[in-house]
Motif scaffolding. Structure first.
Motif, PDB file in Angstrom:
ATOM      1  N   GLN A   1       0.852  -1.185   0.000  1.00 18.96           N
ATOM      2  CA  GLN A   1       0.000   0.000   0.000  1.00 18.96           C
ATOM      3  C   GLN A   1       0.893   1.242   0.000  1.00 18.96           C
ATOM      4  O   GLN A   1       1.888   1.279   0.716  1.00 18.96           O
ATOM      5  CB  GLN A   1      -0.918   0.045   1.220  1.00 18.96           C
ATOM      6  CG  GLN A   1      -1.980  -1.027   1.258  1.00 18.96           C
ATOM      7  CD  GLN A   1      -2.895  -0.860   2.457  1.00 18.96           C
ATOM      8  OE1 GLN A   1      -2.535  -0.222   3.446  1.00 18.96           O
ATOM      9  NE2 GLN A   1      -4.092  -1.428   2.383  1.00 18.96           N
ATOM     10  N   LYS A   2       0.486   2.224  -0.811  1.00 19.14           N
ATOM     11  CA  LYS A   2       1.221   3.487  -0.845  1.00 19.14           C
ATOM     12  C   LYS A   2       0.232   4.631  -0.656  1.00 19.14           C
ATOM     13  O   LYS A   2      -0.808   4.683  -1.325  1.00 19.14           O
ATOM     14  CB  LYS A   2       1.957   3.659  -2.175  1.00 19.14           C
ATOM     15  CG  LYS A   2       2.939   2.545  -2.495  1.00 19.14           C
ATOM     16  CD  LYS A   2       3.664   2.784  -3.802  1.00 19.14           C
ATOM     17  CE  LYS A   2       4.689   3.880  -3.676  1.00 19.14           C
ATOM     18  NZ  LYS A   2       5.562   3.995  -4.848  1.00 19.14           N
ATOM     19  N   ARG A   3       0.548   5.529   0.275  1.00 14.30           N
ATOM     20  CA  ARG A   3      -0.257   6.721   0.511  1.00 14.30           C
ATOM     21  C   ARG A   3       0.683   7.922   0.417  1.00 14.30           C
ATOM     22  O   ARG A   3       1.548   8.113   1.282  1.00 14.30           O
ATOM     23  CB  ARG A   3      -0.922   6.691   1.889  1.00 14.30           C
ATOM     24  CG  ARG A   3      -1.800   5.478   2.140  1.00 14.30           C
ATOM     25  CD  ARG A   3      -3.105   5.576   1.355  1.00 14.30           C
ATOM     26  NE  ARG A   3      -4.008   4.483   1.706  1.00 14.30           N
ATOM     27  CZ  ARG A   3      -4.038   3.300   1.105  1.00 14.30           C
ATOM     28  NH1 ARG A   3      -3.197   3.076   0.088  1.00 14.30           N
ATOM     29  NH2 ARG A   3      -4.879   2.367   1.460  1.00 14.30           N
TER      30      ARG A   3
ATOM     31  N   ARG B   1       4.025   7.342   2.737  1.00  9.97           N
ATOM     32  CA  ARG B   1       3.831   6.167   3.574  1.00  9.97           C
ATOM     33  C   ARG B   1       3.658   4.932   2.695  1.00  9.97           C
ATOM     34  O   ARG B   1       2.757   4.863   1.872  1.00  9.97           O
ATOM     35  CB  ARG B   1       2.606   6.353   4.478  1.00  9.97           C
ATOM     36  CG  ARG B   1       2.754   7.537   5.422  1.00  9.97           C
ATOM     37  CD  ARG B   1       1.492   7.798   6.203  1.00  9.97           C
ATOM     38  NE  ARG B   1       1.632   9.006   7.017  1.00  9.97           N
ATOM     39  CZ  ARG B   1       0.642   9.560   7.712  1.00  9.97           C
ATOM     40  NH1 ARG B   1      -0.567   9.006   7.694  1.00  9.97           N
ATOM     41  NH2 ARG B   1       0.850  10.660   8.407  1.00  9.97           N
ATOM     42  N   VAL B   2       4.537   3.967   2.901  1.00  9.35           N
ATOM     43  CA  VAL B   2       4.524   2.724   2.133  1.00  9.35           C
ATOM     44  C   VAL B   2       4.531   1.553   3.096  1.00  9.35           C
ATOM     45  O   VAL B   2       5.375   1.485   3.999  1.00  9.35           O
ATOM     46  CB  VAL B   2       5.744   2.646   1.185  1.00  9.35           C
ATOM     47  CG1 VAL B   2       5.747   1.329   0.432  1.00  9.35           C
ATOM     48  CG2 VAL B   2       5.740   3.817   0.211  1.00  9.35           C
ATOM     49  N   GLU B   3       3.575   0.640   2.923  1.00  9.11           N
ATOM     50  CA  GLU B   3       3.495  -0.566   3.745  1.00  9.11           C
ATOM     51  C   GLU B   3       3.607  -1.792   2.855  1.00  9.11           C
ATOM     52  O   GLU B   3       2.994  -1.856   1.792  1.00  9.11           O
ATOM     53  CB  GLU B   3       2.169  -0.623   4.509  1.00  9.11           C
ATOM     54  CG  GLU B   3       2.029   0.418   5.595  1.00  9.11           C
ATOM     55  CD  GLU B   3       0.744   0.230   6.396  1.00  9.11           C
ATOM     56  OE1 GLU B   3       0.054  -0.799   6.162  1.00  9.11           O
ATOM     57  OE2 GLU B   3       0.420   1.092   7.230  1.00  9.11           O
ATOM     58  N   GLU B   4       4.388  -2.771   3.319  1.00 11.11           N
ATOM     59  CA  GLU B   4       4.467  -4.067   2.661  1.00 11.11           C
ATOM     60  C   GLU B   4       4.244  -5.136   3.715  1.00 11.11           C
ATOM     61  O   GLU B   4       4.927  -5.175   4.732  1.00 11.11           O
ATOM     62  CB  GLU B   4       5.819  -4.257   1.979  1.00 11.11           C
ATOM     63  CG  GLU B   4       6.017  -3.369   0.765  1.00 11.11           C
ATOM     64  CD  GLU B   4       7.236  -3.744  -0.038  1.00 11.11           C
ATOM     65  OE1 GLU B   4       7.436  -4.970  -0.231  1.00 11.11           O
ATOM     66  OE2 GLU B   4       7.983  -2.849  -0.451  1.00 11.11           O
TER      67      GLU B   4
ATOM     68  N   GLU C   1       5.308  -0.784   7.861  1.00  8.11           N
ATOM     69  CA  GLU C   1       5.549   0.509   7.221  1.00  8.11           C
ATOM     70  C   GLU C   1       7.043   0.780   7.106  1.00  8.11           C
ATOM     71  O   GLU C   1       7.799   0.636   8.074  1.00  8.11           O
ATOM     72  CB  GLU C   1       4.885   1.631   8.007  1.00  8.11           C
ATOM     73  CG  GLU C   1       5.000   2.987   7.328  1.00  8.11           C
ATOM     74  CD  GLU C   1       4.151   4.054   7.991  1.00  8.11           C
ATOM     75  OE1 GLU C   1       4.446   5.253   7.779  1.00  8.11           O
ATOM     76  OE2 GLU C   1       3.189   3.699   8.704  1.00  8.11           O
TER      77      GLU C   1
ATOM     78  N   GLU D   1      10.500   2.947   6.678  1.00  7.70           N
ATOM     79  CA  GLU D   1      10.998   4.218   7.198  1.00  7.70           C
ATOM     80  C   GLU D   1      11.498   5.051   6.018  1.00  7.70           C
ATOM     81  O   GLU D   1      12.583   4.841   5.505  1.00  7.70           O
ATOM     82  CB  GLU D   1      12.124   3.984   8.206  1.00  7.70           C
ATOM     83  CG  GLU D   1      11.660   3.267   9.473  1.00  7.70           C
ATOM     84  CD  GLU D   1      12.780   3.146  10.497  1.00  7.70           C
ATOM     85  OE1 GLU D   1      13.865   3.736  10.262  1.00  7.70           O
ATOM     86  OE2 GLU D   1      12.583   2.467  11.514  1.00  7.70           O
TER      87      GLU D   1
ATOM     88  N   GLU E   1       9.776  12.138   4.602  1.00 12.11           N
ATOM     89  CA  GLU E   1       8.572  12.860   4.217  1.00 12.11           C
ATOM     90  C   GLU E   1       8.875  14.357   4.212  1.00 12.11           C
ATOM     91  O   GLU E   1       9.956  14.782   4.593  1.00 12.11           O
ATOM     92  CB  GLU E   1       7.424  12.552   5.171  1.00 12.11           C
ATOM     93  CG  GLU E   1       6.956  11.109   5.130  1.00 12.11           C
ATOM     94  CD  GLU E   1       5.709  10.889   5.962  1.00 12.11           C
ATOM     95  OE1 GLU E   1       4.756  10.254   5.460  1.00 12.11           O
ATOM     96  OE2 GLU E   1       5.672  11.350   7.130  1.00 12.11           O
TER      97      GLU E   1
END
Length: 434
Positions: A330-332, A361-364, A368, A370, A373
């Motif tokens: 997911q990428k926000r 913000r990237v989750e795999e 999340e 680091e 930003e």
């Protein structure tokens, strides 16, 4: 083949005045006089040539600068951040940024045709080519072909429209250097109201590889990782409105884009690491422009735009031993720009711009990463326009949005840039939009 097409276009450009005659008419000799039914000047389109060149000074050497990137904003590894289309202002010293040849003509009472060809040192391509209806009832208009999407405020404008030399950070990150330009169709409706209100929708192929893409993704062994998606692959919708309050003009809009994503960056390369993403993407945007007219020549304009991107799907990684892993991703991400531009005399303009890549913000697999930003860039420009056909601009950028990974960790590399730009136009060219 591209060079041959380029030569043909240049010959057409140079031959157009001869077809028109010195004053826009064909020669008055023989049967091809001004009143002859064989007068070809009626059929020669408006043709223009726009040239953009620059001199760049940057405190970072070219080789090092080419390796810098914005972490996870694109899915491209640092060494592949740039693609075949040359990036303007890339090198220290002199740069030939681009040339554009445009063609426009009314086809008949029902249609008009427009095309733009992009030329660079090692690149020639068709940037836009589309027809637009002229007489649909009830305020509707149809456009079809290849065109820049009407998403937001800035995307639909060509580079020579911009108030600053370079593209904003968020547009470059989400759409790439060439913007969101696609093959498809657009339908717009202008409401019969006292103020300007326009609603639009687009059905597009969705080939943009920064946020969408529709190509089949293969592994090194030739197996299919993800099938390509049939077009149209991308839908875009927007609302734009404008009204006046005394000498103040307000233009505001909201946009949305949703499509499938097939983005491959080297997953099929043997013996090298690569990545790919498959899933879906939606991008939301809002923009506002406030322009206060001081008098018939002078004005002050404030323009701002915010974009938010969400990507959900699967991330594939291939290591140097050709072993592939697959994780949910997911990428926000979001970004914005705000610029203040003033024209205080007939010839001079100046302005300041603030760019920000905000959320990252990237989750795999629920973890999340680091990532940095709030990556900013600050710009100031001074512009001199001898005539409406020429522009000379000096711009300074303080860019804190790029990082290097030489030590294995993200290291911010601050860049100081000075750009001296010349933009010249010849031929018949339509007026710029508000």
């Amino acid at each position: 083949m591209k060079k041959l097409l380029c030569i043909i276009f240049m010959i057409t450009l140079l031959a157009a005045p001869a077809l028109r005659g010195e004053n826009g008419d064909t020669p008055e000799s023989g049967e091809e006089g001004a009143g002859s039914p064989f007068n070809q000047s009626k059929f020669v389109p408006d043709i223009s040539l726009i040239l953009d060149a620059s001199y760049v000074y940057r405190n970072t050497r070219d080789g090092e600068y080419e390796k810098l990137h914005t972490p996870a904003i694109t899915l491209v590894p640092a060494e592949e951040e740039r693609h075949g289309h040359e990036e303007p202002f890339l090198r220290n010293g002199f740069n030939f940024n681009y040339a554009e040849i445009t063609f426009y003509s009314i086809v008949d009472p029902y249609l008009e045709l427009f095309a733009v060809c992009h030329l660079a040192e090692e690149h020639f391509g068709l940037e836009e080519a589309y027809f637009t209806t002229r007489s649909l009832p009830f305020g509707f208009q149809l456009r079809a072909g290849k065109f820049l999407s009407g998403f937001g405020r800035l995307n639909e404008q060509h580079a020579h429209y911009w108030d600053f030399a370079d593209q904003t950070l968020v547009h470059n990150a989400f759409f790439g250097e060439e913007g969101l330009g696609e093959v498809g169709a657009r339908l717009t409706w202008v409401a019969p109201t006292d103020f300007y209100l326009m609603l639009g929708g687009e059905a597009l192929q969705g080939c943009n590889t920064r946020s969408f893409g529709n190509e089949k993704i293969l592994h090194v062994d030739g197996s299919t990782v993800e099938d390509g998606s049939n077009g149209p692959n991308l839908g875009v919708g927007y609302m734009k409105m404008s009204f006046d309050i005394g000498e103040l003009t307000v233009l505001a809009g909201a946009s949305g884009a949703f499509g499938k994503a097939r983005i491959n960056h080297g997953l099929d390369r043997a013996g090298k690491s690569g990545t790919a993403f498959t899933g879906s993407t939606y991008i939301l945007g809002g923009d506002i422009t406030l322009k206060y007219q001081l008098d018939s020549l002078r004005f002050i304009s404030l323009q701002a735009e915010y974009l938010y991107r969400s990507m959900e799907g699967d991330m594939f990684r291939n290591d140097a031993l050709d072993a592939m892993t697959r994780t949910e991703a997911q990428k926000r991400q979001s970004g914005l720009y705000a610029q203040l531009v003033g024209k205080f005399s007939r010839r001079w303009r100046c302005g300041a711009r603030y760019d920000l890549l905000q959320m990252n913000r990237v989750e795999e697999s629920g973890v999340e990463a680091e990532l940095p930003e709030n990556m900013p860039r600050y710009s100031g420009m001074l512009e001199y326009n001898p005539t409406e056909f020429s522009r000379f601009r000096v711009q300074y950028n303080f860019d804190a949005s790029r990082y290097g990974t030489e030590t294995g960790a993200y290291e911010k590399k601050t860049n100081h840039e000075v750009i001296v730009q010349a933009n010249l136009a010849i031929g018949a060219h339509g007026a710029h939009s508000f």
